[in-house]
Design an enzyme around this catalytic site. Structure first.
Site, PDB file in Angstrom:
ATOM      1  N   ASP A   9       0.869  -1.246  -0.105  1.00 31.62           N
ATOM      2  CA  ASP A   9       0.057   0.004  -0.131  1.00 31.62           C
ATOM      3  C   ASP A   9       1.167   1.222   0.003  1.00 31.62           C
ATOM      4  O   ASP A   9       2.112   1.235   0.454  1.00 31.62           O
ATOM      5  CB  ASP A   9      -1.027   0.040   1.226  1.00 31.62           C
ATOM      6  CG  ASP A   9      -2.023   0.918   1.103  1.00 31.62           C
ATOM      7  OD1 ASP A   9      -2.058   1.959   0.559  1.00 31.62           O
ATOM      8  OD2 ASP A   9      -3.191   0.294   1.416  1.00 31.62           O
ATOM      9  N   ASP A  10       0.424   2.230  -0.799  1.00 28.33           N
ATOM     10  CA  ASP A  10       1.268   3.322  -1.019  1.00 28.33           C
ATOM     11  C   ASP A  10       1.240   4.182   0.449  1.00 28.33           C
ATOM     12  O   ASP A  10       1.763   5.334   0.838  1.00 28.33           O
ATOM     13  CB  ASP A  10       1.277   4.387  -2.075  1.00 28.33           C
ATOM     14  CG  ASP A  10      -0.428   4.675  -2.083  1.00 28.33           C
ATOM     15  OD1 ASP A  10      -1.051   3.816  -1.740  1.00 28.33           O
ATOM     16  OD2 ASP A  10      -0.688   5.957  -2.477  1.00 28.33           O
ATOM     17  N   ASP A  53      -2.912  -3.231  -2.538  1.00 23.63           N
ATOM     18  CA  ASP A  53      -3.848  -2.187  -2.656  1.00 23.63           C
ATOM     19  C   ASP A  53      -4.082  -1.566  -4.074  1.00 23.63           C
ATOM     20  O   ASP A  53      -3.154  -1.969  -5.009  1.00 23.63           O
ATOM     21  CB  ASP A  53      -3.068  -0.908  -2.038  1.00 23.63           C
ATOM     22  CG  ASP A  53      -4.242   0.315  -1.977  1.00 23.63           C
ATOM     23  OD1 ASP A  53      -5.529  -0.088  -1.757  1.00 23.63           O
ATOM     24  OD2 ASP A  53      -3.639   1.321  -2.093  1.00 23.63           O
ATOM     25  N   MET A  55      -5.455   1.235  -5.306  1.00 26.84           N
ATOM     26  CA  MET A  55      -5.094   2.674  -5.628  1.00 26.84           C
ATOM     27  C   MET A  55      -3.622   3.067  -5.454  1.00 26.84           C
ATOM     28  O   MET A  55      -3.438   3.399  -4.163  1.00 26.84           O
ATOM     29  CB  MET A  55      -5.902   3.704  -5.170  1.00 26.84           C
ATOM     30  CG  MET A  55      -7.457   3.369  -5.357  1.00 26.84           C
ATOM     31  SD  MET A  55      -7.941   4.241  -6.894  1.00 26.84           S
ATOM     32  CE  MET A  55      -7.834   6.061  -6.258  1.00 26.84           C
ATOM     33  N   ASP A 331      17.996 -59.869 -32.143  1.00 24.28           N
ATOM     34  CA  ASP A 331      18.703 -58.875 -32.706  1.00 24.28           C
ATOM     35  C   ASP A 331      18.427 -58.859 -34.209  1.00 24.28           C
ATOM     36  O   ASP A 331      18.146 -59.840 -34.712  1.00 24.28           O
ATOM     37  CB  ASP A 331      20.194 -59.436 -32.598  1.00 24.28           C
ATOM     38  CG  ASP A 331      21.155 -58.137 -32.839  1.00 24.28           C
ATOM     39  OD1 ASP A 331      21.714 -57.503 -31.842  1.00 24.28           O
ATOM     40  OD2 ASP A 331      21.383 -57.769 -33.919  1.00 24.28           O
ATOM     41  N   ILE A 332      18.293 -57.234 -34.618  1.00 24.01           N
ATOM     42  CA  ILE A 332      17.710 -57.375 -36.036  1.00 24.01           C
ATOM     43  C   ILE A 332      19.080 -57.553 -36.771  1.00 24.01           C
ATOM     44  O   ILE A 332      20.222 -57.056 -36.636  1.00 24.01           O
ATOM     45  CB  ILE A 332      17.293 -55.769 -36.202  1.00 24.01           C
ATOM     46  CG1 ILE A 332      16.015 -55.513 -35.168  1.00 24.01           C
ATOM     47  CG2 ILE A 332      16.890 -55.552 -37.850  1.00 24.01           C
ATOM     48  CD1 ILE A 332      15.859 -54.138 -35.295  1.00 24.01           C
ATOM     49  N   ASN A 339      21.166 -48.689 -41.730  1.00 26.28           N
ATOM     50  CA  ASN A 339      21.629 -47.301 -41.119  1.00 26.28           C
ATOM     51  C   ASN A 339      22.508 -46.616 -42.171  1.00 26.28           C
ATOM     52  O   ASN A 339      22.374 -45.577 -42.690  1.00 26.28           O
ATOM     53  CB  ASN A 339      22.160 -47.421 -39.798  1.00 26.28           C
ATOM     54  CG  ASN A 339      21.387 -47.233 -38.596  1.00 26.28           C
ATOM     55  OD1 ASN A 339      20.329 -46.365 -38.701  1.00 26.28           O
ATOM     56  ND2 ASN A 339      21.606 -47.418 -37.381  1.00 26.28           N
ATOM     57  N   ASP A 348      15.505 -45.984 -37.457  1.00 23.56           N
ATOM     58  CA  ASP A 348      14.623 -45.706 -36.655  1.00 23.56           C
ATOM     59  C   ASP A 348      13.131 -46.220 -36.752  1.00 23.56           C
ATOM     60  O   ASP A 348      12.758 -46.927 -35.957  1.00 23.56           O
ATOM     61  CB  ASP A 348      14.453 -44.095 -36.292  1.00 23.56           C
ATOM     62  CG  ASP A 348      15.601 -43.649 -35.526  1.00 23.56           C
ATOM     63  OD1 ASP A 348      16.409 -44.441 -35.141  1.00 23.56           O
ATOM     64  OD2 ASP A 348      15.573 -42.289 -35.216  1.00 23.56           O
ATOM     65  N   GLU A 374      19.998 -52.417 -31.596  1.00 22.71           N
ATOM     66  CA  GLU A 374      19.161 -53.046 -32.288  1.00 22.71           C
ATOM     67  C   GLU A 374      18.674 -54.517 -31.537  1.00 22.71           C
ATOM     68  O   GLU A 374      18.587 -55.446 -32.015  1.00 22.71           O
ATOM     69  CB  GLU A 374      19.740 -53.007 -33.696  1.00 22.71           C
ATOM     70  CG  GLU A 374      20.860 -54.391 -33.919  1.00 22.71           C
ATOM     71  CD  GLU A 374      22.087 -53.692 -33.840  1.00 22.71           C
ATOM     72  OE1 GLU A 374      22.409 -52.604 -33.376  1.00 22.71           O
ATOM     73  OE2 GLU A 374      23.066 -54.003 -34.316  1.00 22.71           O
TER      74      GLU A 374
END
Lengths: 456, 456
Positions: A9-10, A53, A55, A331-332, A339, A348, A374
């Site tokens: 508050d002022d 406040d 004001m 395993d792939i 890749n 991916d 993988e």
């Protein structure tokens, strides 16, 4: 209960008066004589609540509130605007600036302590989660909270009252967004059940109710873990002040005095719903963080960390119950070539497709994990040695039927190699996976695209 | 504030009396007439607190308490033993059974509500974290809490009093484990500072203090986020009941009446320290979960998820400040051969060694991540094009000087290939990494073990 309050508050006598009242009740008080000072103090000292406040010369209360609510470091601190009694317009402007509540001058003790306690209670209950969440946001694990994002979502208000309807609330809905619907309930017990089932997003309790003690309804909601933080708004008439104080003491989130002002109603509803959604978001964030810690981001399969925790548990269980358990290492084939030839995006895509096939070709009780680039491991409880090889064959065929379509239209046929091992009495997670891995190695040496059992 | 209270007594009039007192204050009450019934109700309905009579046929209060404290689903619920006034031995036995507090018959209202409010407040404040933690434990991400594990750790008690020493406390230390040390402080302001610095694990506040308002000290501790949950034990004489009630209202955790009983002192200290450590553990668990979500478990480098969050931020920053930024893609040469020839353990060892070299050869402000199997990305803010290649050379030499020693005594020399790219105005994270990756591919094609810049 106590809290740190910033009084702004002022006019110094106003500041001194509020400070004295609050300190007599053992609140910690900071004071500021201007909006800018308030903002600096709020950032530096993080009070639990700001009494502001309206004001003031320079930055007025509305501007100050807007700045506090727009700042990452202060948006969560509740702001109570202190307005002149007859300034309805100030209330609306305050709510638009993001204020959480109001006090009218001269400030009454009951209202002061009720507002301060109620607003700081919610803050303190969520501080723990908020601190952890902020740490997560700094690490980039969690996204930042955005309260206004919740405003457009469908929400339901349950009004518990003896009346068939409270016109002011229906009337108030003119000011409320269309996505908020209002439901009435005359039976408090039915209301409590609906609340426990999580049906309403916000509960109004009419303190004038006579068919059931409205305070008992408040405590019935607050006494349960699951509904402890559910937003409750009490509706009170001028002669129900005593019940209102008790209701706030029992943890009611906010209140409206009759006659209900439609704009105030709409603003309080919005604030309560935002808070509830914020809490839900905090809770969900943590569940999400934990999921991140155990899920492989690319494939959605469990990761190596989860395999070592949960896998160890599965193997101990199998030893205890003396039930069989089988392990596959998958395993792939020629993944490096994919890749190198088609790029990482293609790689991916292959990983995702293979993972999807693995997931659908095992049971819900099996544990499928991506253990490295993988490579995948699958643990299958209650799977006898005799059927392990057949299941592995099924997995092999499921994956090998995949044709991955690349973004440039080319297609890739994918195959995998699989090693199989079955649980021995002396096995732990590492030893059974090692034998499955050795079998996998022989499947590779043997020309790939096949299932090989562990050495006899 | 309200809570759900389970009242346990084999004598129905005793149950009815406590139930009536509690319901009048809007607590929700469940009742049980035997220890077994209490255990079943506690598991099923999860009350916030249990008031447990000592003398019951069948399972007595001590046995019931032990079972509640040993059960995963009920250990966290505070238990208050209700004992006869003169039974000091019962208190000791109750504490050994894990009870959190005591009430003596006939139960006084002040003591009843003070104990119930104080114990449930802590529970409710930690419930949010505890629920999230339990979810994490079920997923295997977090380990289960074990309160007794904290008992052996060093702890410090700060006693704030006008006295030079309180003999009963020093005397009480005979019953306290040796790892707890007691420090005195006469100046409340100094005490508050020490507490805010987190020095003591537990604070005793003498309510007989005259040099500073002891209640102000309590509120000064409770008003701050960081010390809100710090354990405080009030020391009160019989004629300080009014201050004690106020202190409990301000959130003091527990109290001791003078003359202080040495065994009670030791037990209350243990309980408070356990709770504090438990809270610390909950907090640490969440930080740990978040770390798990961004750290690659094997190498300790940041993972792909963190790269996409933080990397995007770094690149935005570089665009805003118009400062340069360089990206390296690093790939271990012939890694598949290492895995196939020497096994996965050797492969893991190589990954760890290379990661360690990467970490030490970049600056703290650089971001080093493991993006996939044997591939790493490094983002280097404020690094001009001209020096990027030199830095990459340094990284290459750092890694290539590694000789990995396998468990069987064999040694492996490791080399890497590196692709370099520098930030263009139109770059985002994906595009700069793609150019670095293309450069890496050419480094591989060109014979490996070298640094190649992006195509001009």
């Amino acid at each position: 209960m106590t809290a740190r309050v910033l009084v702004v508050d002022d006019l110094e006598p106003n500041v001194k008066l509020l400070e004295a009242k609050l300190r007599a009740e053992y609140f910690e008080v900071m004071t500021a004589l201007s909006g800018q000072e308030a903002i600096d103090l709020a950032i530096e000292h993080q009070p639990d609540i700001v009494l502001l406040d309206v004001m003031m010369p320079g930055l007025d209360g509305f501007e100050t509130c807007k700045i506090l609510k727009a700042n990452d470091e202060t948006w969560h601190i509740p702001v109570v605007m202190v307005t002149a009694l007859d300034q309805q317009a100030d209330r609306v402007a305050g709510l638009q600036a993001g204020a959480d509540d109001f006090l009218t001058k001269p400030v009454q003790d009951i209202a002061l302590f009720a507002r301060v306690r109620s607003l700081t209670r919610f803050k303190q209950m969520t501080d723990e989660l908020r601190h952890r969440h902020a740490a997560g946001a700094r690490m980039g694990v969690l996204s930042k909270a955005d309260l206004s994002a919740f405003d457009e979502k469908q929400a339901t208000i349950l009004v518990v009252t003896d009346e068939d309807s409270i016109p002011a609330i229906d009337q108030g809905s003119e000011h409320m967004p269309k996505h908020i619907s209002v439901v009435y309930e005359n039976d408090a017990r039915m209301a409590l059940e609906a609340i426990r089932r999580g049906e309403p997003d916000l509960v109004f309790i009419d303190l004038g109710m006579e068919s059931y003690d409205p305070l008992r309804l408040c405590s019935g909601i607050r006494a349960f873990d699951t509904t402890r933080m559910a937003p409750i708004l009490a509706i009170a008439s001028k002669d129900e002040t005593r019940q209102l104080v008790r209701a706030l003491d029992l943890g009611v989130s906010d209140y409206l005095m009759t006659p209900i002002d439609a704009q105030e109603l709409a603003a309080r509803v919005r604030t309560q719903i935002r808070r509830m959604r914020y809490l839900e978001q905090l809770r969900a964030s943590f569940d999400q963080t934990m999921e991140m810690a155990i899920i492989d981001q690319l494939t959605g399969l469990y990761n190596r960390r989860f395999l070592s925790n949960q896998g160890t548990r599965l193997i101990e269980e199998a030893h205890t119950t003396e039930e069989p358990l089988a392990a596959l290492m998958v395993d792939i084939d020629h993944f490096k070539m994919v890749n190198d030839t088609y790029g990482h995006d293609a790689g991916d895509l292959v990983l995702k497709e293979v993972s999807a096939r693995l997931t659908t070709s095992v049971r819900g009780s099996d544990l499928a994990c991506r253990t490295g680039g993988e490579e995948f491991a699958i643990l299958m409880p209650r799977t006898p040695k005799e059927s392990a090889h057949d299941i592995a064959d099924r997995v092999l065929r499921a994956v090998n039927s995949v044709t991955v379509k690349l973004s440039d239209g080319q297609t890739l046929d994918v195959t995998v190699s699989i090693g199989v091992a079955s649980l021995d009495r002396s096995d732990n997670l590492a030893t059974i996976l090692k034998r499955a891995d050795e079998a996998l190695y022989r499947a590779k040496q043997n020309g790939r695209n096949q299932v090989i059992d562990e050495a006899a």
